[in-house]
Design a protein around this motif. Structure first.
Motif, PDB file in Angstrom:
ATOM      1  N   LYS A 146      -0.439   3.526   3.061  1.00 41.97           N
ATOM      2  CA  LYS A 146       0.848   3.296   2.395  1.00 41.97           C
ATOM      3  C   LYS A 146       1.047   1.808   2.127  1.00 41.97           C
ATOM      4  O   LYS A 146       1.505   1.410   1.049  1.00 41.97           O
ATOM      5  N   SER A 147       0.703   0.984   3.129  1.00 40.28           N
ATOM      6  CA  SER A 147       0.812  -0.468   2.935  1.00 40.28           C
ATOM      7  C   SER A 147      -0.102  -0.945   1.813  1.00 40.28           C
ATOM      8  O   SER A 147       0.288  -1.759   0.963  1.00 40.28           O
TER       9      SER A 147
ATOM     10  N   THR B  30       1.311   0.018  -1.485  1.00 35.03           N
ATOM     11  CA  THR B  30       2.389  -0.901  -1.877  1.00 35.03           C
ATOM     12  C   THR B  30       1.812  -2.186  -2.448  1.00 35.03           C
ATOM     13  O   THR B  30       2.270  -2.696  -3.483  1.00 35.03           O
TER      14      THR B  30
ATOM     15  N   GLU C 273       2.168  -3.577  -6.300  1.00 37.35           N
ATOM     16  CA  GLU C 273       2.618  -4.924  -6.659  1.00 37.35           C
ATOM     17  C   GLU C 273       1.582  -5.639  -7.518  1.00 37.35           C
ATOM     18  O   GLU C 273       1.910  -6.296  -8.523  1.00 37.35           O
TER      19      GLU C 273
END
Length: 296
Positions: A156-157, A160, A164
């Motif tokens: 998930k990180s 993200t 970005e």
């Protein structure tokens, strides 16, 4: 059925069965009573048979009767006693058979119970082993679940971060597309300008050629008449041919520049870096083009 039925009730039931002309057995007495366990009724029935023999022996003491009647009654009584003893022995044998059957049944039940207990113990042991295995498997699954949760958090990180990065990349692509459009428009404008400039040079060259041809034709027509002007006309023709050659060289240079500009349409970055150079080349070419024209 209740256990511990009184012996008087069992004796009365046995007397009732015997009075009906039937042999008292455990099942018949229990049926007559309507209750009582087979073991209790059987034990009391054995006592009843013993009391029956005493009762029958007591009945042999008869009052004073005629000798013939007494002998006949005693003979009948003795025969009844023999029959009663036979019945009692048969009842005892049946009772023993019932007890033996019950003992075998109890032994079979005990053996079956032992087998069931052994099987139950095996099942308990298997269940305990399965429980231990399940607990071990559960611990492994919990550890694997923690690892998967950690990996999921990392993913998930990472997602993200990638989102970005994608957003920044999209912005950069948008900016680059805008710059590319501007560069393409500039290149198109410069190409159109160069094309127009080349057409002007070609037109001037064609006019010079036409004029040179006309002058050559006039010179050829006047050759017979003005022989003295031959040297001057020859010199002027050489000058015109030199200017034509220079014009063709300028046209070739401008064509090469136009080809270079068209190739730079797909390379906007290099076009921005070399944007100043074509302008200088264009000024230089214009200066070179204007120089022959002024000579004309």
């Amino acid at each position: 059925m209740a256990v511990g039925v009184p012996e008087t009730d069992v004796f009365a039931a046995a007397d009732a069965v015997l009075a009906r002309g039937e042999r008292p057995t455990v099942e018949r007495v229990r049926l007559e009573l309507g209750r009582g366990s087979p073991a209790r009724v059987g034990a009391l029935l054995d006592q009843w048979w013993g009391h029956l023999a005493e009762r029958l022996r007591g009945e042999t003491r008869l009052p004073t009767l005629p000798a013939e009647v007494s002998q006949s009654f005693v003979a009948i009584w003795q025969q009844a006693m023999l029959l009663a003893e036979g019945v009692a022995e048969q009842a005892l044998a049946e009772r023993r058979a019932v007890i033996e059957a019950e003992r075998l049944q109890v032994a079979a039940v005990e053996d079956e119970a032992r087998q069931l207990i052994a099987k139950a113990r095996q099942q308990v042991a298997a269940a305990q082993a399965a429980q231990h295995t399940a607990e071990t498997r559960l611990a492994d699954l919990e550890l694997l679940l923690v690892q998967h949760q950690t990996q999921l958090a990392d993913q998930k990180s990472r997602c993200t971060e990638l989102a970005e990065e994608r957003r920044v990349a999209v912005q950069e692509v948008t900016v680059l597309r805008q710059e590319l459009q501007v560069a393409q428009q500039q290149l198109i404008h410069e190409r159109d300008t160069a094309t127009a400039y080349l057409r002007g040079i070609e037109d001037r060259a064609h006019r010079e050629v036409d004029r040179a041809r006309e002058e050559s034709r006039l010179a050829a027509a006047q050759l017979k008449i003005v022989t003295r002007q031959h040297g001057q006309l020859r010199q002027r023709l050489d000058t015109v041919l030199s200017q034509l050659l220079e014009a063709q060289q300028v046209a070739a240079a401008e064509k090469a520049r136009a080809s270079t500009l068209e190739q730079q349409l797909v390379r906007p970055t290099r076009a921005r870096r070399t944007k100043a150079k074509p302008t200088k080349s264009k000024s230089k070419a214009a200066a070179q083009a204007e120089t022959p024209g002024s000579g004309c």
